[in-house]
Design a protein around this motif. Structure first.
Motif, PDB file in Angstrom:
ATOM      1  N   LEU A  45       0.827  -1.198   0.000  1.00 51.61           N
ATOM      2  CA  LEU A  45       0.000   0.000   0.000  1.00 51.61           C
ATOM      3  C   LEU A  45       0.871   1.261   0.000  1.00 51.61           C
ATOM      4  O   LEU A  45       0.541   2.253  -0.645  1.00 51.61           O
ATOM      5  CB  LEU A  45      -0.935  -0.014   1.213  1.00 51.61           C
ATOM      6  CG  LEU A  45      -2.067   0.984   1.252  1.00 51.61           C
ATOM      7  CD1 LEU A  45      -2.989   0.836   0.045  1.00 51.61           C
ATOM      8  CD2 LEU A  45      -2.861   0.838   2.544  1.00 51.61           C
ATOM      9  N   GLN A  46       1.998   1.201   0.686  1.00 49.85           N
ATOM     10  CA  GLN A  46       2.916   2.335   0.731  1.00 49.85           C
ATOM     11  C   GLN A  46       3.698   2.496  -0.570  1.00 49.85           C
ATOM     12  O   GLN A  46       3.872   3.612  -1.056  1.00 49.85           O
ATOM     13  CB  GLN A  46       3.908   2.166   1.891  1.00 49.85           C
ATOM     14  CG  GLN A  46       3.273   2.255   3.249  1.00 49.85           C
ATOM     15  CD  GLN A  46       4.199   1.790   4.364  1.00 49.85           C
ATOM     16  OE1 GLN A  46       5.057   0.928   4.163  1.00 49.85           O
ATOM     17  NE2 GLN A  46       3.998   2.342   5.542  1.00 49.85           N
ATOM     18  N   GLU A  47       4.145   1.383  -1.123  1.00 55.50           N
ATOM     19  CA  GLU A  47       5.054   1.433  -2.270  1.00 55.50           C
ATOM     20  C   GLU A  47       4.353   1.328  -3.621  1.00 55.50           C
ATOM     21  O   GLU A  47       4.827   1.898  -4.603  1.00 55.50           O
ATOM     22  CB  GLU A  47       6.102   0.329  -2.139  1.00 55.50           C
ATOM     23  CG  GLU A  47       6.998   0.528  -0.925  1.00 55.50           C
ATOM     24  CD  GLU A  47       7.971  -0.617  -0.705  1.00 55.50           C
ATOM     25  OE1 GLU A  47       7.960  -1.594  -1.490  1.00 55.50           O
ATOM     26  OE2 GLU A  47       8.737  -0.540   0.275  1.00 55.50           O
ATOM     27  N   SER A  48       3.265   0.575  -3.695  1.00 54.41           N
ATOM     28  CA  SER A  48       2.523   0.375  -4.945  1.00 54.41           C
ATOM     29  C   SER A  48       1.026   0.403  -4.653  1.00 54.41           C
ATOM     30  O   SER A  48       0.339  -0.621  -4.750  1.00 54.41           O
ATOM     31  CB  SER A  48       2.890  -0.966  -5.579  1.00 54.41           C
ATOM     32  OG  SER A  48       4.261  -1.077  -5.801  1.00 54.41           O
ATOM     33  N   PRO A  49       0.513   1.573  -4.285  1.00 56.35           N
ATOM     34  CA  PRO A  49      -0.888   1.639  -3.854  1.00 56.35           C
ATOM     35  C   PRO A  49      -1.893   1.179  -4.908  1.00 56.35           C
ATOM     36  O   PRO A  49      -2.890   0.543  -4.563  1.00 56.35           O
ATOM     37  CB  PRO A  49      -1.096   3.097  -3.469  1.00 56.35           C
ATOM     38  CG  PRO A  49       0.068   3.837  -4.011  1.00 56.35           C
ATOM     39  CD  PRO A  49       1.170   2.865  -4.200  1.00 56.35           C
ATOM     40  N   ALA A  50      -1.638   1.452  -6.171  1.00 58.76           N
ATOM     41  CA  ALA A  50      -2.577   1.024  -7.217  1.00 58.76           C
ATOM     42  C   ALA A  50      -2.682  -0.501  -7.228  1.00 58.76           C
ATOM     43  O   ALA A  50      -3.779  -1.061  -7.291  1.00 58.76           O
ATOM     44  CB  ALA A  50      -2.150   1.549  -8.581  1.00 58.76           C
ATOM     45  N   GLU A  51      -1.551  -1.153  -7.144  1.00 58.34           N
ATOM     46  CA  GLU A  51      -1.538  -2.615  -7.122  1.00 58.34           C
ATOM     47  C   GLU A  51      -2.248  -3.138  -5.870  1.00 58.34           C
ATOM     48  O   GLU A  51      -3.036  -4.089  -5.939  1.00 58.34           O
ATOM     49  CB  GLU A  51      -0.093  -3.122  -7.154  1.00 58.34           C
ATOM     50  CG  GLU A  51       0.035  -4.609  -7.280  1.00 58.34           C
ATOM     51  CD  GLU A  51       1.486  -5.049  -7.379  1.00 58.34           C
ATOM     52  OE1 GLU A  51       1.766  -6.183  -6.970  1.00 58.34           O
ATOM     53  OE2 GLU A  51       2.336  -4.272  -7.859  1.00 58.34           O
ATOM     54  N   ALA A  52      -1.984  -2.515  -4.736  1.00 57.74           N
ATOM     55  CA  ALA A  52      -2.617  -2.939  -3.484  1.00 57.74           C
ATOM     56  C   ALA A  52      -4.133  -2.796  -3.550  1.00 57.74           C
ATOM     57  O   ALA A  52      -4.865  -3.640  -3.021  1.00 57.74           O
ATOM     58  CB  ALA A  52      -2.077  -2.122  -2.314  1.00 57.74           C
ATOM     59  N   LEU A  53      -4.611  -1.751  -4.227  1.00 57.83           N
ATOM     60  CA  LEU A  53      -6.048  -1.525  -4.340  1.00 57.83           C
ATOM     61  C   LEU A  53      -6.671  -2.266  -5.513  1.00 57.83           C
ATOM     62  O   LEU A  53      -7.889  -2.272  -5.678  1.00 57.83           O
ATOM     63  CB  LEU A  53      -6.337  -0.030  -4.473  1.00 57.83           C
ATOM     64  CG  LEU A  53      -5.954   0.838  -3.276  1.00 57.83           C
ATOM     65  CD1 LEU A  53      -6.237   2.301  -3.574  1.00 57.83           C
ATOM     66  CD2 LEU A  53      -6.662   0.393  -2.007  1.00 57.83           C
ATOM     67  N   GLY A  54      -5.825  -2.860  -6.355  1.00 59.74           N
ATOM     68  CA  GLY A  54      -6.328  -3.618  -7.496  1.00 59.74           C
ATOM     69  C   GLY A  54      -6.868  -2.744  -8.619  1.00 59.74           C
ATOM     70  O   GLY A  54      -7.812  -3.122  -9.302  1.00 59.74           O
ATOM     71  N   VAL A  55      -6.238  -1.577  -8.802  1.00 64.60           N
ATOM     72  CA  VAL A  55      -6.642  -0.679  -9.882  1.00 64.60           C
ATOM     73  C   VAL A  55      -5.444  -0.429 -10.788  1.00 64.60           C
ATOM     74  O   VAL A  55      -4.299  -0.584 -10.382  1.00 64.60           O
ATOM     75  CB  VAL A  55      -7.211   0.658  -9.344  1.00 64.60           C
ATOM     76  CG1 VAL A  55      -8.483   0.412  -8.548  1.00 64.60           C
ATOM     77  CG2 VAL A  55      -6.194   1.406  -8.510  1.00 64.60           C
TER      78      VAL A  55
END
Length: 80
Positions: free
Chosen positions: A23-33
Motif C-alpha cells: 500500500l505504501q510502495e505500490s498503492p494502485a496494485e494494493a487496491l487492485g486498480v
C-alpha cells in the motif's frame, strides 16, 4: 470509497505487513486498480495515516503496560 471498505483496508494494513508495504510502495496494485485517481490517493493517505495513528496508540499503551508507568513517560520498550 465506502466506509466499510476503508475499515477493511485499515485492518488489513494493521495485520498484514506485506500488504501495508504494498500500500505504501505500490498503492494502485494494493487496491487492485490500474492507476490511482485523486480520490484513491486521498484514501490511501487517510488509510496510512490511520494505521500510523493506531500504531502509535498501541505502542504507547504497550509501553504503559510493560513499564507500569500508569501514563506519561514510559520506558521505551514498546517503542523500540
Amino acid at each position: 470509497m465506502a466506509v466499510d471498505t476503508r475499515k477493511a483496508l485499515i485492518l488489513r494494513a494493521l495485520t498484514d505487513p506485506a500488504f501495508r508495504t504494498q500500500l505504501q510502495e505500490s498503492p494502485a496494485e494494493a487496491l487492485g486498480v490500474d492507476s490511482l485517481s485523486d480520490v484513491h490517493r486521498t484514501e490511501v493517505r487517510m488509510i496510512l495515516g490511520a494505521v500510523r495513528g493506531i500504531d502509535m496508540h498501541i505502542g504507547a499503551m504497550a509501553d504503559e503496560i510493560l513499564c507500569g508507568t500508569g501514563g506519561g513517560g514510559g520506558c521505551g520498550i514498546a517503542m523500540a
